[in-house]
Write a protein that holds these residues in place. Sequence first.
Motif, PDB file in Angstrom:
ATOM      1  N   ILE A  52      11.635  -4.388  -3.260  1.00 24.01           N
ATOM      2  CA  ILE A  52      10.585  -4.587  -3.980  1.00 24.01           C
ATOM      3  C   ILE A  52      10.774  -2.856  -4.519  1.00 24.01           C
ATOM      4  O   ILE A  52      10.756  -2.100  -3.854  1.00 24.01           O
ATOM      5  N   ARG A  53      10.830  -2.901  -5.713  1.00 18.73           N
ATOM      6  CA  ARG A  53      11.294  -1.522  -6.527  1.00 18.73           C
ATOM      7  C   ARG A  53      10.419  -1.177  -7.637  1.00 18.73           C
ATOM      8  O   ARG A  53       9.619  -1.986  -8.234  1.00 18.73           O
ATOM      9  N   LEU A  54      10.141   0.342  -7.765  1.00 24.11           N
ATOM     10  CA  LEU A  54       9.261   0.805  -8.724  1.00 24.11           C
ATOM     11  C   LEU A  54       9.930   0.616 -10.090  1.00 24.11           C
ATOM     12  O   LEU A  54      11.226   1.238 -10.079  1.00 24.11           O
ATOM     13  N   ARG A  55       9.505   0.096 -11.085  1.00 21.73           N
ATOM     14  CA  ARG A  55      10.176   0.027 -12.219  1.00 21.73           C
ATOM     15  C   ARG A  55      10.352   1.501 -12.921  1.00 21.73           C
ATOM     16  O   ARG A  55       9.441   2.135 -13.071  1.00 21.73           O
ATOM     17  N   GLY A  56      11.604   1.656 -13.393  1.00 12.50           N
ATOM     18  CA  GLY A  56      11.980   2.896 -14.017  1.00 12.50           C
ATOM     19  C   GLY A  56      12.438   3.967 -12.896  1.00 12.50           C
ATOM     20  O   GLY A  56      12.857   5.027 -13.315  1.00 12.50           O
ATOM     21  N   ALA A  57      12.287   3.751 -11.566  1.00 14.33           N
ATOM     22  CA  ALA A  57      12.657   4.612 -10.461  1.00 14.33           C
ATOM     23  C   ALA A  57      13.199   3.855  -9.478  1.00 14.33           C
ATOM     24  O   ALA A  57      12.979   4.031  -8.263  1.00 14.33           O
ATOM     25  N   GLU A  58      14.312   2.913  -9.825  1.00 17.53           N
ATOM     26  CA  GLU A  58      14.384   1.909  -8.902  1.00 17.53           C
ATOM     27  C   GLU A  58      15.325   2.445  -7.462  1.00 17.53           C
ATOM     28  O   GLU A  58      15.538   1.933  -6.516  1.00 17.53           O
ATOM     29  N   GLU A  59      16.246   3.483  -7.747  1.00 15.91           N
ATOM     30  CA  GLU A  59      16.785   4.321  -6.691  1.00 15.91           C
ATOM     31  C   GLU A  59      16.068   5.003  -5.904  1.00 15.91           C
ATOM     32  O   GLU A  59      16.461   5.352  -4.575  1.00 15.91           O
ATOM     33  N   GLU A  60      15.087   5.618  -6.217  1.00 13.69           N
ATOM     34  CA  GLU A  60      14.419   6.453  -5.468  1.00 13.69           C
ATOM     35  C   GLU A  60      13.223   5.695  -4.759  1.00 13.69           C
ATOM     36  O   GLU A  60      12.704   6.528  -3.441  1.00 13.69           O
ATOM     37  N   HIS A  61      12.681   4.676  -4.993  1.00 10.77           N
ATOM     38  CA  HIS A  61      11.273   4.193  -4.347  1.00 10.77           C
ATOM     39  C   HIS A  61      11.520   2.604  -4.536  1.00 10.77           C
ATOM     40  O   HIS A  61      11.416   2.047  -5.514  1.00 10.77           O
ATOM     41  N   PHE A  62      11.360   2.335  -3.067  1.00 16.91           N
ATOM     42  CA  PHE A  62      11.669   0.690  -3.055  1.00 16.91           C
ATOM     43  C   PHE A  62      11.315   0.340  -1.441  1.00 16.91           C
ATOM     44  O   PHE A  62      11.388   1.130  -0.587  1.00 16.91           O
ATOM     45  N   ALA A  63      11.224  -0.708  -1.346  1.00 18.17           N
ATOM     46  CA  ALA A  63      11.334  -1.641   0.090  1.00 18.17           C
ATOM     47  C   ALA A  63      12.339  -2.392   0.118  1.00 18.17           C
ATOM     48  O   ALA A  63      12.873  -2.992  -0.830  1.00 18.17           O
ATOM     49  N   ILE A  64      13.064  -2.702   1.354  1.00 15.22           N
ATOM     50  CA  ILE A  64      14.312  -3.268   1.368  1.00 15.22           C
ATOM     51  C   ILE A  64      14.083  -4.221   2.360  1.00 15.22           C
ATOM     52  O   ILE A  64      13.685  -3.487   3.776  1.00 15.22           O
ATOM     53  N   ALA A  65      14.658  -5.447   2.479  1.00 13.73           N
ATOM     54  CA  ALA A  65      14.877  -6.350   3.908  1.00 13.73           C
ATOM     55  C   ALA A  65      16.153  -6.170   4.557  1.00 13.73           C
ATOM     56  O   ALA A  65      16.992  -6.417   3.761  1.00 13.73           O
ATOM     57  N   ARG A  66      16.329  -5.762   5.689  1.00 11.75           N
ATOM     58  CA  ARG A  66      17.378  -5.701   6.382  1.00 11.75           C
ATOM     59  C   ARG A  66      17.217  -6.117   7.618  1.00 11.75           C
ATOM     60  O   ARG A  66      16.203  -5.882   8.813  1.00 11.75           O
ATOM     61  N   TRP A 100       0.765  -1.264  -0.228  1.00 11.74           N
ATOM     62  CA  TRP A 100      -0.119  -0.087  -0.068  1.00 11.74           C
ATOM     63  C   TRP A 100       0.931   1.278   0.087  1.00 11.74           C
ATOM     64  O   TRP A 100       0.601   2.272  -0.824  1.00 11.74           O
ATOM     65  N   PHE A 101       1.757   1.473   0.811  1.00 12.62           N
ATOM     66  CA  PHE A 101       2.818   2.617   0.974  1.00 12.62           C
ATOM     67  C   PHE A 101       3.316   2.723  -0.307  1.00 12.62           C
ATOM     68  O   PHE A 101       3.339   3.730  -0.775  1.00 12.62           O
ATOM     69  N   LEU A 102       3.950   1.740  -1.027  1.00 11.94           N
ATOM     70  CA  LEU A 102       4.754   2.054  -2.152  1.00 11.94           C
ATOM     71  C   LEU A 102       3.962   2.368  -3.387  1.00 11.94           C
ATOM     72  O   LEU A 102       4.362   2.918  -4.228  1.00 11.94           O
ATOM     73  N   ALA A 103       2.526   1.957  -3.448  1.00 12.43           N
ATOM     74  CA  ALA A 103       1.841   2.188  -4.305  1.00 12.43           C
ATOM     75  C   ALA A 103       1.074   3.514  -4.334  1.00 12.43           C
ATOM     76  O   ALA A 103       0.675   4.003  -5.607  1.00 12.43           O
ATOM     77  N   THR A 104       1.096   3.979  -3.211  1.00 16.48           N
ATOM     78  CA  THR A 104       0.281   5.518  -3.264  1.00 16.48           C
ATOM     79  C   THR A 104       0.819   6.589  -2.876  1.00 16.48           C
ATOM     80  O   THR A 104       0.253   7.793  -2.655  1.00 16.48           O
ATOM     81  N   ARG A 105       2.218   6.595  -2.978  1.00 17.99           N
ATOM     82  CA  ARG A 105       2.943   7.945  -2.796  1.00 17.99           C
ATOM     83  C   ARG A 105       4.439   7.786  -3.413  1.00 17.99           C
ATOM     84  O   ARG A 105       4.871   6.636  -3.680  1.00 17.99           O
ATOM     85  N   PHE A 106       5.134   8.997  -3.469  1.00 15.81           N
ATOM     86  CA  PHE A 106       6.201   8.908  -4.204  1.00 15.81           C
ATOM     87  C   PHE A 106       7.134  10.229  -3.708  1.00 15.81           C
ATOM     88  O   PHE A 106       6.417  11.223  -3.793  1.00 15.81           O
ATOM     89  N   PRO A 107       8.460   9.995  -3.646  1.00 17.11           N
ATOM     90  CA  PRO A 107       9.130   9.018  -3.482  1.00 17.11           C
ATOM     91  C   PRO A 107       8.696   8.313  -2.050  1.00 17.11           C
ATOM     92  O   PRO A 107       8.940   9.025  -1.151  1.00 17.11           O
ATOM     93  N   ALA A 108       8.881   7.001  -1.988  1.00 15.53           N
ATOM     94  CA  ALA A 108       8.769   6.525  -0.639  1.00 15.53           C
ATOM     95  C   ALA A 108      10.007   5.379  -0.637  1.00 15.53           C
ATOM     96  O   ALA A 108      10.416   4.550  -1.548  1.00 15.53           O
ATOM     97  N   ARG A 109      10.203   5.107   0.631  1.00 12.12           N
ATOM     98  CA  ARG A 109      11.142   3.995   0.978  1.00 12.12           C
ATOM     99  C   ARG A 109      10.411   3.243   2.318  1.00 12.12           C
ATOM    100  O   ARG A 109       9.887   3.683   3.085  1.00 12.12           O
ATOM    101  N   VAL A 110      10.574   1.947   2.095  1.00 10.71           N
ATOM    102  CA  VAL A 110       9.987   1.300   3.350  1.00 10.71           C
ATOM    103  C   VAL A 110      10.884   0.033   3.793  1.00 10.71           C
ATOM    104  O   VAL A 110      11.083  -1.094   3.204  1.00 10.71           O
ATOM    105  N   PRO A 111      11.999   0.365   4.665  1.00  9.86           N
ATOM    106  CA  PRO A 111      12.758  -0.579   5.377  1.00  9.86           C
ATOM    107  C   PRO A 111      12.217  -1.430   6.290  1.00  9.86           C
ATOM    108  O   PRO A 111      11.366  -1.048   6.888  1.00  9.86           O
ATOM    109  N   CYS A 112      12.359  -2.808   5.869  1.00 14.84           N
ATOM    110  CA  CYS A 112      11.581  -3.931   6.815  1.00 14.84           C
ATOM    111  C   CYS A 112      12.717  -4.518   7.509  1.00 14.84           C
ATOM    112  O   CYS A 112      13.753  -4.847   7.106  1.00 14.84           O
ATOM    113  N   THR A 113      12.554  -4.756   8.989  1.00 14.44           N
ATOM    114  CA  THR A 113      13.537  -5.715   9.654  1.00 14.44           C
ATOM    115  C   THR A 113      12.906  -6.358  10.780  1.00 14.44           C
ATOM    116  O   THR A 113      11.766  -6.468  10.929  1.00 14.44           O
TER     117      THR A 113
END
Length: 260
Positions: free
Chosen positions: A140-154, A92-105
Amino acid sequence: MRQMKASPIYLRAIGEAALSGVRIDEGPAEIMLKEFGRYLDDAPGFAREVLGATLYPFQDRVLASLSSGKAVAVRSCHGPGKTATDAMAVLWFLATRFPARVPCTAATYPQLSSILWPECARWMRSTRLERHLEWTATMIRLRGAEEEHFAIARSAAKGENISGFHAPHLLYIVDEASGVPDHIMEAVDGALTTEGAKILMTGNPTKRSGRFFRVFHQERAMWTLFHVGPGDSPQVSKAWVENMRRKYGEASPVYLVRAL
């Protein structure tokens, strides 16, 4: 072909990006926001209508609280669907705003790689999200904006793994939060400085110390809190709860933490 009128919420999503200094011109972000921006403040609606989820009442309440608030924590019994809730929140967070980052731990990397990340893939599969978001083993990255908009598992093994994330829209997901050390949560606190920052913590209350415990006690005024018991989810069978009671006893910490 008749042009569809842009919704006020979509326009606000575009406006928030502009206020953040981000220009969106018919690129991947604008295309995505045109499709999903109306769910900016409606994570339950996104889960139902985009992901095809049939939400349990507790999931509806948690996602609604995350939509309107900044800090949500969920303590639960074993297996009610809290990881599914985490995954829905990520998408939801990735799909509804930009630019967004979602660190998951989480306390251990397998909790992310073997449980949360496959759950995200499961909810993405065969939905419109696959046109916009790319799932990999760690991102999980936005196609075409991979460096700006993503979720990442850490993993929470080191503070530097989870610190340093800054974006106009930031959502931290902390799964199995009882096992995440305080110094990791201090690193997370240091990143939650922007107006668009949110945090969702979920887990079994396995410890009577640490940040997750304090959130439900000393810090409770700063959070929206939920307690999910076996009666709140059809995924938790009454027979399993009764077996746990008989096996460990009603006063057992195992029974109290895992089954209630």
